[in-house]
Design an enzyme around this catalytic site. Structure first.
Site, PDB file in Angstrom:
ATOM      1  N   ASP A 244      45.570  65.093  35.904  1.00 51.73           N
ATOM      2  CA  ASP A 244      45.705  64.067  34.867  1.00 51.73           C
ATOM      3  C   ASP A 244      44.564  63.076  34.992  1.00 51.73           C
ATOM      4  OD1 ASP A 244      46.486  62.136  33.083  1.00 51.73           O
ATOM      5  OD2 ASP A 244      48.549  62.027  33.792  1.00 51.73           O
ATOM      6  N   HIS A 338      48.483  69.287  23.993  1.00 53.28           N
ATOM      7  CA  HIS A 338      48.172  67.882  24.258  1.00 53.28           C
ATOM      8  C   HIS A 338      46.673  67.644  24.373  1.00 53.28           C
ATOM      9  CE1 HIS A 338      48.988  63.840  25.779  1.00 53.28           C
ATOM     10  NE2 HIS A 338      48.083  64.066  26.725  1.00 53.28           N
TER      11      HIS A 338
END
Length: 430
Positions: A244, A338
């Protein structure tokens, strides 16, 4: 949530080793840190340790654990610390509301006290005569303390005319389930450090220095991987196990300052060198997420779980081949992935510097973990950074069924305080 993150190029001087002389307390701490780090001669101190560093460009050697406590971040500078500072292992986010009857004068005195405390603490020194002694044995541990102003602050201090247009409330998003008690606030403080006791020590000092001028509205605790926990600096993973932080704008890029910081001569002038922080508490529905097979999780994100590489191939730093199709004629990176939806090229170049913390607040009565991401992103203008990206994610992100936005805030974070000034002085005394 997994496409953009912290960059790897840190401006020289943003993190310094605490080995020089200073006050008596600081000299002692630096001596202790230097003694503990004696066996680490020749190892990189790790200016990027713990920060979301692109895996393809990281150093071969991680942060020496014995040197972690000796790293200090400067309080004074063009920008406040805690924005482009390497990610720290521990963080606290706390919002305050001014006490009834407190106004501009009390707010100025508060920011003066807070700035003085932050300056001492970030250097590894005690915080005034009432220091609790919690961090007596530690060095600075990359401590940063960052201050911001919420929308409501300006009305309560008679400064509505100086409130930035960029601080207008964020729009409603259909996926929001916001708790007003844990959202917004007059003042916001971000604390980060590579040692939990150092971070807690700073939190207590900030709360103590608030005195009768302000009271806590909400407070959240977060964490990241500790420096030195991996063989080399790597982009952080979140609690879904995903890398991330890939693709963040980097300080070495020509347009970084334009995207992240308010320019000198901008409007309002007191925000020169500052930035806007969007803060979101995003709960991850981990029980549902973990039922997905790894291949399905990768389709939701659009990247490989193992190394963060796009599903279209390459490594973590490779560009997304958004038009690439497979043998079945379907897009390799699904249309609702995403990574695709949040990619800058899909949002008119909109960019933000993500600097989050993970959180875990226990297990609920039904056995589900209350865990997720304390999302913090930085941009020169949230209406051009966060808002357009979140609007697209709100309309069709494959990740949406697995996350819930439970709290939100937007804060104007002024530039760093020059020597002899406190943070926000140009607003409060200008």
């Amino acid at each position: 949530m997994g496409n953009s993150g912290a960059g790897s190029d840190i401006p020289e001087g943003s993190v310094v080793e605490s080995t020089g002389a200073g006050s008596n307390g600081l000299s002692r701490r630096r001596l202790l840190a230097a003694t503990g780090a004696a066996g680490a001669a020749g190892l990189a101190l790790g200016g990027t340790g713990g920060y979301a560093v692109a895996s393809g460009s990281g150093a071969d050697t991680g942060t020496a654990l014995t040197a972690v406590g000796s790293t200090a971040v400067a309080f004074h500078g063009a920008h406040q610390a805690g924005i482009i500072t390497p990610l720290q292992a521990r963080g606290h986010l706390v919002a305050f509301d001014l006490a009834p009857g407190a106004g501009r004068k009390e707010a100025a005195a508060l920011l003066r006290r807070w700035s003085a405390a932050a300056r001492e603490l970030m250097a590894g020194a005690p915080s005034g005569d009432g220091d609790t002694g919690v961090a007596l044995d530690a060095g600075p541990s990359s401590l940063t303390v960052t201050f911001g102003f919420g929308h409501s602050f300006f009305g309560r201090t008679g400064l509505s005319g100086r409130r930035p247009a960029a601080l207008d409330p964020l729009p409603d998003f259909s996926s929001d389930h916001l708790d007003a008690r844990r959202s917004n606030g007059d003042l916001w403080v971000q604390i980060g450090a590579d040692d939990s006791l150092v971070a807690f020590h700073a939190l207590r000092a900030i709360q103590r220095e608030a005195g009768d001028a302000a009271r806590v509205r909400w407070q959240m605790n977060g964490f990241n991987r500790s420096p030195g926990a991996t063989a080399r600096p790597m982009t952080a993973r979140n609690l879904m196990g995903q890398i991330d932080g890939t693709g963040n704008p980097k300080p070495s890029e020509d347009d970084f300052d334009r995207r992240i910081f308010v320019p000198a001569g901008g409007d309002p002038q007191w925000m020169a060198g500052g930035s806007y922080a969007v803060v979101r508490r995003i709960r991850m529905l981990l029980d549902d997420w973990e039922k997905l097979a790894r291949a399905e999780q990768e389709k939701v994100i659009g990247r490989k779980k193992a190394d963060g590489a796009p599903l279209t191939g390459g490594d973590e730093d490779s560009e997304l081949a958004l038009d690439k199709t497979g043998a079945d004629g379907r897009l390799v990176i699904p249309s609702d992935a995403h990574a695709r939806i949040s990619a800058p090229e899909q949002n008119g170049g909109a960019a933000m510097l993500r600097r989050p913390f993970s959180y875990h607040d226990g297990i609920s009565g039904n056995g589900e973990p209350d865990a997720g991401l304390l999302f913090v992103c930085w941009q020169a203008d949230p209406l051009r950074g966060f808002v357009p990206v979140q609007r697209k994610l709100d309309r069709g992100d494959a990740l949406s069924p697995f996350v819930r936005h439970e709290a939100s805030g937007l804060f104007a974070v002024p530039g760093g305080a020059p020597e002899g000034e406190y943070v926000g002085q140009r607003l409060l005394e200008g």
